[in-house]
Scaffold this motif. Structure first.
Motif, PDB file in Angstrom:
ATOM      1  N   ALA A   1      31.179  41.131  38.312  1.00 23.99           N
ATOM      2  CA  ALA A   1      31.810  40.536  37.132  1.00 23.99           C
ATOM      3  C   ALA A   1      31.075  40.944  35.857  1.00 23.99           C
ATOM      4  O   ALA A   1      29.847  41.000  35.833  1.00 23.99           O
ATOM      5  CB  ALA A   1      31.805  39.022  37.275  1.00 23.99           C
TER       6      ALA A   1
ATOM      7  N   ARG B   1      33.531  43.298  43.752  1.00 21.62           N
ATOM      8  CA  ARG B   1      33.646  43.401  42.296  1.00 21.62           C
ATOM      9  C   ARG B   1      32.410  42.787  41.636  1.00 21.62           C
ATOM     10  O   ARG B   1      31.949  41.719  42.043  1.00 21.62           O
ATOM     11  CB  ARG B   1      34.916  42.639  41.879  1.00 21.62           C
ATOM     12  CG  ARG B   1      35.245  42.743  40.421  1.00 21.62           C
ATOM     13  CD  ARG B   1      36.584  42.064  40.116  1.00 21.62           C
ATOM     14  NE  ARG B   1      36.700  41.894  38.677  1.00 21.62           N
ATOM     15  CZ  ARG B   1      36.255  40.831  38.015  1.00 21.62           C
ATOM     16  NH1 ARG B   1      35.724  39.807  38.645  1.00 21.62           N
ATOM     17  NH2 ARG B   1      36.360  40.771  36.706  1.00 21.62           N
TER      18      ARG B   1
ATOM     19  N   ASP C   1      33.444  37.229  43.553  1.00 23.25           N
ATOM     20  CA  ASP C   1      32.757  38.283  42.792  1.00 23.25           C
ATOM     21  C   ASP C   1      31.267  37.957  42.738  1.00 23.25           C
ATOM     22  O   ASP C   1      30.862  36.827  43.009  1.00 23.25           O
ATOM     23  CB  ASP C   1      33.296  38.328  41.358  1.00 23.25           C
ATOM     24  CG  ASP C   1      34.805  38.539  41.316  1.00 23.25           C
ATOM     25  OD1 ASP C   1      35.356  39.049  42.314  1.00 23.25           O
ATOM     26  OD2 ASP C   1      35.405  38.194  40.277  1.00 23.25           O
TER      27      ASP C   1
ATOM     28  N   SER D   1      33.738  40.198  47.073  1.00 22.61           N
ATOM     29  CA  SER D   1      34.981  40.953  46.817  1.00 22.61           C
ATOM     30  C   SER D   1      34.713  42.431  46.581  1.00 22.61           C
ATOM     31  O   SER D   1      35.651  43.229  46.535  1.00 22.61           O
ATOM     32  CB  SER D   1      35.664  40.381  45.570  1.00 22.61           C
ATOM     33  OG  SER D   1      34.801  40.555  44.451  1.00 22.61           O
TER      34      SER D   1
END
Ligand code: ADQ
Length: 470
Positions: A48, A46, A69, A44
């Protein structure tokens, strides 16, 4: 029609800006997936915090995007570590820059396993799976280990070096040889494809059917070249429209209508930006008549700033630009303009069309789409000149460009002078040829060509005994 699943490290989930920021390749892959009611899976983007790793699903315009993620440690070892500190340099022939840590290799293999576990849940029996790029070399093996027997293809966007370079990768078999779990392995050029075939034949002693088909246990792995193109006619149309925009008019006005040389690259050592600035400096030193008469615009969005070497490279580029501007600049003229921000596809197309010279001098590049975008954007009646590194994959198709050795600033400098002085007939002749080649290899054919090759029925790896076929 079978469903296609594209897997790549980063997934281009539409951002809601109408696609203005999306690159041509993203746009092409999206419309390809739309035609095949496809799914796009990957990271993604991203990281985490703690262990809050989530999966996200978005449906848009007939395409499903499933992204996951990465934990902090996975991001560090798989992405920043093994992919970008080890595979990126070695596949770009830069043994001097590779940093090997077995921890990173383990993280790389682990994330590929995690992706395979998640993907396994999404795969239906008739799906065709198309995996992209160096982050995911072992993904097919991880999927096969989980019982996935679907057609799986792989495409490498970056170069593939000869075996004597590749084998400097510690435990190369675990990573490179795992490519044999794909049904088709695609490269940007025949040279890259040949390097992989030589690796399998000479280094791994794999038996083969023919120079491009190897026998890997019960599987046949085929090798091919599928050069990535651009949306040639669409870019030309965009460029024509943007050339008249307030944005481009303002840029030209700010240069007092001096001719412009343009360079557009992500900040990366493979792009040869430092040597290119030296070449421009040589050009100014050897051609005083161009002082105050031409401006070089270098657009370079930052990338991978978490990797130490990239920050250093940025600093060195800034310093050398400062040196050239200090030495040759005038109160009313800055020789090099350096910009770090991204631009929309149409803004770039307009700038390409307004530039007399496109300066594309990577030290090594899988393809280099900027070179092709520059050509596509030109006005056929008054085209600019492409100066292109012979070490970019694009050089194979772009033989009508001025091909240069990027390691030779003196020669690149004199090629800049040659390009600026090129007569209109020669410019048109070269451009016609380049545009023809790029139209024949438009990006809209690329996905279909790859999938067609991937779905060709493969003959079984082991010949049937005569008795059975009788
Ligand atoms: P990259 O290394 O990212 O891609 P490249 O092919 O040049 O290199 O593509 C960069 C893309 O980003 C181009 O479409 C360009 O227009 C865009 N871009 C660059 N600077 C920009 C800016 N400031 N604003 C907006 N867009 C910008 C990898 C391989 C290449 C291969 C591609 C595709 O390294 O060799 O050509 O994948 O396969």
């Amino acid at each position: 029609m079978a469903r296609i699943i594209v897997v790549s490290n980063r997934v281009a989930v539409p951002s809601g800006d109408g696609g203005a920021r999306a690159g041509g390749l993203e746009v092409a892959l999206r419309s390809f997936l739309k035609r095949h009611r496809g799914l796009w899976f990957g990271w993604s983007g991203r990281v985490a915090q703690k262990n809050d790793v989530k999966t996200h699903t978005v449906e848009q315009a007939g395409v499903t995007y499933v992204t996951t993620d990465l934990s902090r440690v996975d991001h560090q070892e798989y992405y920043n570590g093994f992919a970008n500190r080890m595979l990126w340099p070695i596949l770009h022939y830069r043994l001097d820059l590779m940093e090997y840590f077995s921890r990173d290799l383990n993280g790389y293999l682990r994330v590929n396993e995690q992706f395979a576990t998640q993907l396994r849940e999404l795969i239906e029996p008739d799906d065709i799976i198309w995996v992209h790029d160096y982050h995911l070399l072992p993904l097919a093996k991880a999927l096969r280990d989980r019982g996935v027997e679907n057609r799986i293809g792989f495409f490498l966007h970056i170069p593939f070096p000869p075996p004597h370079i590749l084998t400097a990768l510690p435990k190369h078999e675990r990573v490179i040889l795992s490519l044999c779990h794909y049904d088709l392995v695609g490269f940007q050029t025949d040279g890259d494809a040949d390097n992989f075939a030589r690796y399998l034949a000479d280094e791994c002693r794999m038996p083969s059917r023919d120079p491009r088909t190897f026998i890997a246990g019960k599987r046949l792995v085929r090798i091919g070249a599928f050069p990535v193109g651009v949306e040639t006619a669409e870019l030309n149309r965009l460029a024509r429209r943007t050339e008249r925009s307030a944005f481009v008019r303002e840029v030209r006005h700010s240069l007092s209508d001096r001719p412009m040389i343009i360079g557009v690259d992500r900040l990366d050592y493979s792009k040869g930006i430092g040597l290119r600035i030296q070449a421009f400096e040589r050009f100014l030193a050897d051609n005083p008549r161009w002082h105050s008469a031409v401006t070089y615009l270098q657009i370079t969005p930052r990338s991978r700033s978490e990797i130490a070497g990239y920050a250093d490279m940025e600093r060195r580029i800034r310093e050398s630009i400062g040196r050239v501007n200090g030495r040759y600049g005038e109160a009313a003229w800055t020789p090099i303009r350096y910009v770090n921000r991204p631009y929309s596809r149409s803004a770039l197309a307009g700038l390409f069309r307004s530039s007399k010279v496109g300066l594309v001098t990577p030290l090594r590049d899988g393809m280099n789409l900027v070179a092709k975008e520059y050509v596509a954007a030109q006005d056929a009646d008054d085209p600019g000149v492409l100066i292109l590194s012979r070490f970019a994959g694009a050089a194979v198709e772009c033989q009508a460009a001025l091909l240069v050795n990027p390691y030779d600033p003196e020669a690149v400098g004199s090629t800049i002078a040659q390009a600026l002085a090129m007569p209109i007939d020669e410019r048109r002749g070269r451009h016609d040829e380049l545009y023809r080649v790029l139209s024949e290899n438009d990006i809209k054919f690329w996905g279909e060509r790859f999938i067609e090759a991937l779905t060709q029925p493969a003959r079984p790896a082991v010949a049937w005994p005569d008795k059975l076929s009788a």
